[in-house]
Structure formats: C-alpha cells, structure tokens
Design a protein around this motif. Structure first.
Motif, PDB file in Angstrom:
ATOM      1  N   SER A 128      -0.708  12.103  -2.096  1.00 46.37           N
ATOM      2  CA  SER A 128      -0.248  13.330  -1.470  1.00 46.37           C
ATOM      3  C   SER A 128      -1.530  14.277  -0.937  1.00 46.37           C
ATOM      4  N   LEU A 129      -1.463  15.149  -0.001  1.00 43.14           N
ATOM      5  CA  LEU A 129      -2.707  15.721   0.487  1.00 43.14           C
ATOM      6  C   LEU A 129      -2.353  17.287  -0.133  1.00 43.14           C
ATOM      7  N   PRO A 130      -3.728  18.011  -0.646  1.00 52.09           N
ATOM      8  CA  PRO A 130      -3.712  19.387  -0.807  1.00 52.09           C
ATOM      9  C   PRO A 130      -3.236  20.101   0.475  1.00 52.09           C
ATOM     10  N   PRO A 131      -2.576  21.131   0.253  1.00 53.12           N
ATOM     11  CA  PRO A 131      -2.516  22.050   1.298  1.00 53.12           C
ATOM     12  C   PRO A 131      -4.027  22.679   1.659  1.00 53.12           C
ATOM     13  N   GLY A 132      -4.066  22.851   3.099  1.00 52.95           N
ATOM     14  CA  GLY A 132      -5.232  23.249   3.732  1.00 52.95           C
ATOM     15  C   GLY A 132      -6.462  22.220   3.393  1.00 52.95           C
ATOM     16  N   ILE A 133      -6.379  21.276   3.007  1.00 57.31           N
ATOM     17  CA  ILE A 133      -7.507  20.199   2.949  1.00 57.31           C
ATOM     18  C   ILE A 133      -8.259  20.058   4.052  1.00 57.31           C
ATOM     19  N   PHE A 134      -7.613  20.268   5.423  1.00 57.58           N
ATOM     20  CA  PHE A 134      -8.315  19.789   6.822  1.00 57.58           C
ATOM     21  C   PHE A 134      -8.584  21.199   7.310  1.00 57.58           C
ATOM     22  N   ASP A 135      -8.527  22.342   6.837  1.00 63.04           N
ATOM     23  CA  ASP A 135      -8.470  23.496   7.612  1.00 63.04           C
ATOM     24  C   ASP A 135      -9.738  23.818   7.963  1.00 63.04           C
ATOM     25  N   LYS A 136     -10.976  23.471   7.455  1.00 61.53           N
ATOM     26  CA  LYS A 136     -12.209  23.771   8.089  1.00 61.53           C
ATOM     27  C   LYS A 136     -12.718  22.724   8.916  1.00 61.53           C
ATOM     28  N   LEU A 137     -11.987  21.770   9.174  1.00 55.98           N
ATOM     29  CA  LEU A 137     -12.688  20.772  10.115  1.00 55.98           C
ATOM     30  C   LEU A 137     -11.976  21.122  11.498  1.00 55.98           C
ATOM     31  N   THR A 138     -12.343  22.089  11.843  1.00 52.17           N
ATOM     32  CA  THR A 138     -11.921  22.499  13.396  1.00 52.17           C
ATOM     33  C   THR A 138     -12.509  21.764  14.599  1.00 52.17           C
ATOM     34  N   LYS A 139     -13.614  20.887  14.429  1.00 57.05           N
ATOM     35  CA  LYS A 139     -13.975  20.101  15.304  1.00 57.05           C
ATOM     36  C   LYS A 139     -13.722  18.574  15.249  1.00 57.05           C
TER      37      LYS A 139
END
Length: 346
Positions: free
Chosen positions: A121-132
């Motif tokens: 599974s993946l935690p909610p928001g795990i990639f939210d800061k990776l905007t680039k």
C-alpha cells in the motif's frame, strides 16, 4: 589575545577535515561502502547488502543509488538532509511500506525508482511534495489499491509505471491531474474495469499497457474503456492489447450488446488467486515495446557490478576511516581546551 584566535582557526580547520574524512569514509574505494563521483554529486550504494541507509551521505548529493540491497524499511527522516536530490533509486530491495513524510524534503526530485519491492500500500499524500517529479516507477510490487488523490500533486509527471501489482480497482479521478503523462503501465494487475472518464485528462499519452488484466466484458462498466481504446487507436501505442477475461476477444470490440449486464463494484469481485499470476520477470520479458527492457535496466541506470563487496557492508566506514575520525576528534578536543585555557587567562 593571538592565542585564542589561532586556536579558533585550528578548530575550524580540524572541523573541516573531520567532515571531509567522514565523506571519504563513506566513499573510499579501499573498503568504503559506497562509491562517489564528486564532480557529479553522485553517490552509488548499489549492491552492498545494506539493511540501513548510510547516515553520512553528503548533503549536496543529487544522484543517490540504493538499489539491489536488503532494505526492508525506511525511517521517516531517511532523506530529510538530502533536499538536493534529483534522482533516487531504491528498486530491488525488500521494502514493505513507506513511512508518511519520507519524501517530503525531496522537493527537487525528478526520478523515483521504487519498483521490485514488496509494497502492499501507499500512505495518503506520500508523493505530495514531489511537484517536480517526471518519472515514477512502482511496478513489480504488491499494491492492491491506491489512495484517493495519490498522484494529484504530480502535475509534471511524464511516466507512471504501475504494472505487475495486484490492483483490483482504480480510485475515481486518480489520473485527472496528470495532464503531462506520456507513458502509463497498468498491465498484469487484477483490474476488471476502470472508472468512467479515468483517462480523459491524458491528452499527451502516447504509450499504455493494459494487457494481462481480467477485463470483465460482460459488464457495462467496460464500455467506457472499449470506446476510449477505439478513439485513441493510432495515437497511443499498444492500446489494442487489452483482451476480455472470458474470451480472447479484444476489449475494443465490445459493444453495448456484449456488455449488457449491470456491474458489480470492483471492490467486491472475486480477486484472481495470487498464485496464478504470471511472475513479473516473465511478463516483462514478453513485452516487445517496453522502452527500458528489464535486462538492460542496470545499464540504463548506469549500474556497474562492484569489484568487491566489504565483509561487513552495514558498516559506514572502513577501519582506517574510523581511526582517522578518532584522530580528528582528539585534535579538535585539544584545540577546544586550548581556547578555553587562553580565555580563562584573559
């Protein structure tokens, strides 16, 4: 008053030497754990049997390879000092979960390789800061579902690899923000249908993998996918490869007459027994159009087999490096005592 000044200068010099020695211990060729290319701010810790991430990775590192190790978990702060990273490779480890916030400091990251782990599974928001982020590799894990909005902040993403997992359904709108996406793989999962309008935002898509899923062509939920495939023929490569689970009939050939039944929610359908799934290595060997063939993946990442492995690869420095550090600490302590001595006299 010259004594304390000279001592302070000595302290600065020794501190600098201590930091240099620490980095050298990480990267020294004669027994150090990792190899470094300082000109490219690159650290390669591949194939070192590591069970933990070295703590003395230079903070200006831009390219970090940790693939082919034995990492089973990460601390939430594992990469918090490495905000300069643009490339992070963690593939082919034993990661079973990702802690929340583990990637939050990697605001400059362009490529993230997490394939061939054991993520369920993946935690909610795990990639939210990776905007680039432009490339995200998650294939070959054990993902059974995706959190709502998990990719919403990845508006620059061009490649998303989700094949060879155990996905039974997709959240509504999961790809809506990925307007720059060109490559999407969903092959070799347990998908029976996709939500209506699931791919409508993917105007720049040029390549997709949908094959090796149990597409339910008796259910009218399949009609969106069938219509979308027909409309994109000639513009999206490999799009015709999706076949119905009940027959060898292509999904694009399904009409309203074929799919007359009302659908059951994908979350309540009987999942395909995991034991019957084709191994990911076999699946990817059979793909002819894949851009980065599995057998060339090491070459693609610039990976080279090390000349030798340390006898205790979990150690962060060689014995000589450790002795050097101890010497630097002793000299630093002496310099500090020297400063206090002169200050006390003053």
């Amino acid at each position: 008053m010259m004594g304390p000044v000279l001592a302070a200068c000595l302290l600065i010099i020794l501190s600098t030497a201590w930091i240099s020695q620490a980095n050298e211990a990480l990267c020294k060729k004669d027994g150090g754990v990792c190899s470094c290319n300082n000109n490219k701010n690159s650290v390669d810790c591949s194939s070192k049997r590591l069970t933990a991430i070295p703590i003395n990775i230079p903070t200006d590192t831009e390219n970090l390879k940790l693939d082919y190790n034995k990492l089973s978990s990460l601390s939430a702060t594992a990469f918090h000092r490495l905000s300069s990273l643009t490339y992070l490779s963690l593939f082919n480890n034993q990661l079973q979960a990702l802690p929340e916030g583990v990637f939050d400091q990697l605001v400059n990251l362009n490529k993230l390789y997490l394939q061939e782990n054991k993520l369920t599974s993946l935690p909610p928001g795990i990639f939210d800061k990776l905007t680039k982020l432009t490339e995200l590799y998650l294939w070959g894990n054990k993902l059974q579902s995706l959190p709502h909005g998990v990719f919403d902040k990845l508006t620059q993403l061009k490649e998303l690899w989700l094949g060879a997992n155990q996905l039974q359904s997709l959240p509504s709108g999961v790809f809506d923000k990925l307007t720059e996406l060109k490559t999407l793989t969903l092959n070799s999962n347990q998908l029976r249908s996709v939500p209506k309008e699931a791919f409508n935002s993917l105007e720049k898509l040029t390549w997709i993998q949908l094959q090796s899923n149990p597409w339910d062509c008796s259910c009218n939920d399949i009609l969106y996918l069938s219509k979308w495939i027909r409309e994109k023929q000639g513009n999206v490569s490999n799009i015709e490869a999706a076949n119905c689970d009940q027959s060898s009939k292509a999904v694009l050939e399904i009409t309203e007459k074929d799919a007359a039944s009302d659908c059951v929610s994908p979350n309540t359908t009987t999942a395909i027994p995991i034991g019957t799934m084709t191994p990911a290595s076999v699946i990817y060997d059979d793909i002819h159009e894949i851009k980065v063939p599995q057998e060339n993946f090491q070459k693609f990442l610039g990976y080279q087999e090390p000349d030798h492995l340390p006898t205790q690869p979990q150690c962060l420095m060689s014995i000589s490096g450790y002795l050097g550090l101890m010497m630097s600490l002793m000299l630093t302590s002496a310099a500090i005592l020297y400063v206090f001595h002169f200050l006390k006299k003053a």
